[in-house]
Design a protein around this motif. Structure first.
Motif, PDB file in Angstrom:
ATOM      1  N   VAL A 189       3.340   2.024  -5.354  1.00 35.38           N
ATOM      2  CA  VAL A 189       4.556   1.206  -5.509  1.00 35.38           C
ATOM      3  C   VAL A 189       4.669   0.229  -4.355  1.00 35.38           C
ATOM      4  CG1 VAL A 189       6.032   2.693  -6.906  1.00 35.38           C
ATOM      5  CG2 VAL A 189       5.937   3.059  -4.458  1.00 35.38           C
ATOM      6  N   LYS A 190       5.119  -0.969  -4.697  1.00 34.97           N
ATOM      7  CA  LYS A 190       5.433  -1.986  -3.691  1.00 34.97           C
ATOM      8  C   LYS A 190       6.930  -1.883  -3.420  1.00 34.97           C
ATOM      9  CE  LYS A 190       5.552  -7.029  -3.088  1.00 34.97           C
ATOM     10  NZ  LYS A 190       5.266  -8.326  -3.765  1.00 34.97           N
ATOM     11  N   ILE A 191       7.298  -1.719  -2.160  1.00 31.93           N
ATOM     12  CA  ILE A 191       8.700  -1.564  -1.776  1.00 31.93           C
ATOM     13  C   ILE A 191       9.105  -2.797  -0.973  1.00 31.93           C
ATOM     14  CG2 ILE A 191      10.378  -0.118  -0.569  1.00 31.93           C
ATOM     15  CD1 ILE A 191       8.356   2.223  -0.957  1.00 31.93           C
ATOM     16  N   THR A 192      10.076  -3.537  -1.488  1.00 33.34           N
ATOM     17  CA  THR A 192      10.512  -4.782  -0.846  1.00 33.34           C
ATOM     18  C   THR A 192      11.873  -4.581  -0.203  1.00 33.34           C
ATOM     19  OG1 THR A 192       9.322  -6.010  -2.572  1.00 33.34           O
ATOM     20  CG2 THR A 192      10.859  -7.246  -1.198  1.00 33.34           C
ATOM     21  N   ARG A 193      11.919  -4.826   1.109  1.00 30.24           N
ATOM     22  CA  ARG A 193      13.158  -4.668   1.871  1.00 30.24           C
ATOM     23  C   ARG A 193      13.560  -5.998   2.505  1.00 30.24           C
ATOM     24  NH1 ARG A 193      10.409   0.216   2.968  1.00 30.24           N
ATOM     25  NH2 ARG A 193      11.679   2.087   2.607  1.00 30.24           N
ATOM     26  N   PRO A 194      14.855  -6.184   2.731  1.00 34.09           N
ATOM     27  CA  PRO A 194      15.283  -7.393   3.456  1.00 34.09           C
ATOM     28  C   PRO A 194      14.843  -7.329   4.910  1.00 34.09           C
ATOM     29  CG  PRO A 194      17.152  -5.937   3.026  1.00 34.09           C
ATOM     30  CD  PRO A 194      15.982  -5.361   2.288  1.00 34.09           C
ATOM     31  N   SER A 195      14.537  -8.487   5.479  1.00 32.07           N
ATOM     32  CA  SER A 195      14.109  -8.558   6.877  1.00 32.07           C
ATOM     33  C   SER A 195      14.921  -9.625   7.593  1.00 32.07           C
ATOM     34  CB  SER A 195      12.615  -8.900   6.953  1.00 32.07           C
ATOM     35  OG  SER A 195      12.250  -9.292   8.258  1.00 32.07           O
ATOM     36  N   GLU A 196      15.360  -9.326   8.817  1.00 41.15           N
ATOM     37  CA  GLU A 196      16.169 -10.280   9.572  1.00 41.15           C
ATOM     38  C   GLU A 196      15.354 -11.508   9.979  1.00 41.15           C
ATOM     39  OE1 GLU A 196      18.013  -8.392  12.864  1.00 41.15           O
ATOM     40  OE2 GLU A 196      19.185  -6.996  11.631  1.00 41.15           O
ATOM     41  N   THR A 197      14.043 -11.342  10.151  1.00 40.42           N
ATOM     42  CA  THR A 197      13.211 -12.445  10.635  1.00 40.42           C
ATOM     43  C   THR A 197      12.547 -13.237   9.511  1.00 40.42           C
ATOM     44  OG1 THR A 197      11.409 -10.863  10.911  1.00 40.42           O
ATOM     45  CG2 THR A 197      12.737 -11.380  12.856  1.00 40.42           C
ATOM     46  N   SER A 198      12.021 -12.530   8.502  1.00 40.94           N
ATOM     47  CA  SER A 198      11.247 -13.234   7.472  1.00 40.94           C
ATOM     48  C   SER A 198      11.920 -13.255   6.101  1.00 40.94           C
ATOM     49  CB  SER A 198       9.860 -12.589   7.340  1.00 40.94           C
ATOM     50  OG  SER A 198       9.985 -11.222   7.001  1.00 40.94           O
ATOM     51  N   GLY A 199      13.162 -12.801   6.028  1.00 42.15           N
ATOM     52  CA  GLY A 199      13.841 -12.797   4.736  1.00 42.15           C
ATOM     53  C   GLY A 199      13.634 -11.493   3.982  1.00 42.15           C
ATOM     54  N   ARG A 200      12.384 -11.100   3.847  1.00 40.89           N
ATOM     55  CA  ARG A 200      12.058  -9.814   3.225  1.00 40.89           C
ATOM     56  C   ARG A 200      10.625  -9.442   3.572  1.00 40.89           C
ATOM     57  NH1 ARG A 200      10.906 -10.935  -3.171  1.00 40.89           N
ATOM     58  NH2 ARG A 200       9.617 -12.773  -2.890  1.00 40.89           N
ATOM     59  N   TYR A 201      10.325  -8.166   3.516  1.00 43.58           N
ATOM     60  CA  TYR A 201       8.950  -7.733   3.755  1.00 43.58           C
ATOM     61  C   TYR A 201       8.603  -6.605   2.792  1.00 43.58           C
ATOM     62  CZ  TYR A 201      10.554  -3.544   6.261  1.00 43.58           C
ATOM     63  OH  TYR A 201      11.129  -2.354   6.597  1.00 43.58           O
ATOM     64  N   ALA A 202       7.318  -6.490   2.513  1.00 44.32           N
ATOM     65  CA  ALA A 202       6.852  -5.506   1.528  1.00 44.32           C
ATOM     66  C   ALA A 202       6.012  -4.430   2.207  1.00 44.32           C
ATOM     67  CB  ALA A 202       6.041  -6.191   0.436  1.00 44.32           C
ATOM     68  N   SER A 203       6.173  -3.213   1.726  1.00 45.65           N
ATOM     69  CA  SER A 203       5.303  -2.108   2.136  1.00 45.65           C
ATOM     70  C   SER A 203       4.829  -1.403   0.868  1.00 45.65           C
ATOM     71  CB  SER A 203       6.044  -1.135   3.060  1.00 45.65           C
ATOM     72  OG  SER A 203       7.169  -0.591   2.393  1.00 45.65           O
ATOM     73  N   TYR A 204       3.839  -0.553   1.012  1.00 47.47           N
ATOM     74  CA  TYR A 204       3.248   0.087  -0.155  1.00 47.47           C
ATOM     75  C   TYR A 204       3.138   1.592   0.086  1.00 47.47           C
ATOM     76  CZ  TYR A 204       1.997  -4.707  -1.307  1.00 47.47           C
ATOM     77  OH  TYR A 204       2.042  -6.045  -1.565  1.00 47.47           O
ATOM     78  N   ARG A 205       3.377   2.333  -0.990  1.00 47.06           N
ATOM     79  CA  ARG A 205       3.229   3.791  -0.906  1.00 47.06           C
ATOM     80  C   ARG A 205       2.453   4.288  -2.126  1.00 47.06           C
ATOM     81  NH1 ARG A 205       6.456   6.596   2.774  1.00 47.06           N
ATOM     82  NH2 ARG A 205       7.935   5.275   3.895  1.00 47.06           N
ATOM     83  N   ILE A 206       1.679   5.328  -1.905  1.00 43.01           N
ATOM     84  CA  ILE A 206       0.912   5.915  -3.000  1.00 43.01           C
ATOM     85  C   ILE A 206       1.525   7.254  -3.359  1.00 43.01           C
ATOM     86  CG2 ILE A 206      -0.788   7.040  -1.461  1.00 43.01           C
ATOM     87  CD1 ILE A 206      -2.908   6.314  -3.655  1.00 43.01           C
ATOM     88  N   CYS A 207       1.618   7.523  -4.638  1.00 41.37           N
ATOM     89  CA  CYS A 207       2.220   8.767  -5.117  1.00 41.37           C
ATOM     90  C   CYS A 207       1.208   9.902  -5.010  1.00 41.37           C
ATOM     91  CB  CYS A 207       2.683   8.590  -6.560  1.00 41.37           C
ATOM     92  SG  CYS A 207       3.587  10.012  -7.200  1.00 41.37           S
ATOM     93  N   PHE A 208       1.661  11.047  -4.515  1.00 41.78           N
ATOM     94  CA  PHE A 208       0.740  12.200  -4.411  1.00 41.78           C
ATOM     95  C   PHE A 208       1.440  13.473  -4.830  1.00 41.78           C
ATOM     96  CE2 PHE A 208       3.236  12.662  -0.654  1.00 41.78           C
ATOM     97  CZ  PHE A 208       3.093  13.967  -0.216  1.00 41.78           C
TER      98      PHE A 208
END
Length: 208
Positions: A189-208
């Protein structure tokens, strides 16, 4: 719980399960999601104000793959046992559908859960208590946006960052958001969060 309270509860549950199915890429009418309580009562409650849960059952088709269908089954048995699971499996077999979600009022017996495991090779079955669906967790302000990657998108991600699957942060199969999206082991899954510097940033997690 009075009949009015019970109906209001089922109205919320019905809305959330339709949102869940829609968010997994299945066709759902806006009418079901936007239905107000009064209209829900008119559609599903009998003259005494009691909702027959079997009236809430529905099945739908994937927007991308017409061959993929899912059936949502509302159990009227408060503590789901093997008998109800056999009933659900009978419907899936009759309709030639491999995916099913069972929604139940209170609990599920250990023997019923064993049926889910035993039938895993043939049917993908999921279960939700009505209490889990009273509120849509992905609408909560503290839950960031989650997008499930396709197999191709996952491959591109790993190649781009020269990563192995084992190097990705993890999300548990039992995580409420993972359950909402019906994640399977190995899915990312791609997780998109708001960021104070770049507007938003994405991280990724794998299901296990």
């Amino acid at each position: 719980m009075g009949d009015a309270d019970e109906t209001a509860k089922l109205w919320k549950v019905n809305r959330t399960i339709h949102e869940l199915v829609r968010d997994r890429g299945f066709q759902v009418s806006d009418g079901e999601i936007n239905m107000d309580l009064q209209t829900f009562r008119q559609h599903y409650a009998n003259q005494t104000g009691i909702v027959d849960r079997s009236q809430l059952n529905f099945y739908t088709t994937s927007r991308l793959d017409p061959s993929e269908q899912i059936f949502v089954f509302f159990s009227d048995e408060k503590s789901v046992g093997v008998k109800t699971m056999k009933k659900l499996l009978g419907i899936l077999e009759e309709k030639s559908i491999q995916r099913g979600i069972i929604v139940f009022p209170n609990a599920m017996t250990p023997s019923a859960r064993k049926v889910i495991v035993a039938m895993a090779a043939q049917y993908r079955l999921e279960e939700f208590a009505e209490a889990d669906l009273l509120v849509n967790i992905v609408h909560h302000t503290l839950v960031p946006r989650h997008d499930v990657l396709t197999a191709e998108e996952k491959k591109i991600l790993l190649e781009k960052y020269r990563l192995k699957e084992s190097q990705l942060p993890r999300i548990q199969l039992a995580d409420p958001v993972a359950r909402y999206y019906g994640l399977r082991r190995g899915q990312v899954v791609k997780i998109t969060r708001p960021s104070e510097t770049s507007g938003r940033y994405a991280s990724y997690r794998i299901c296990f």
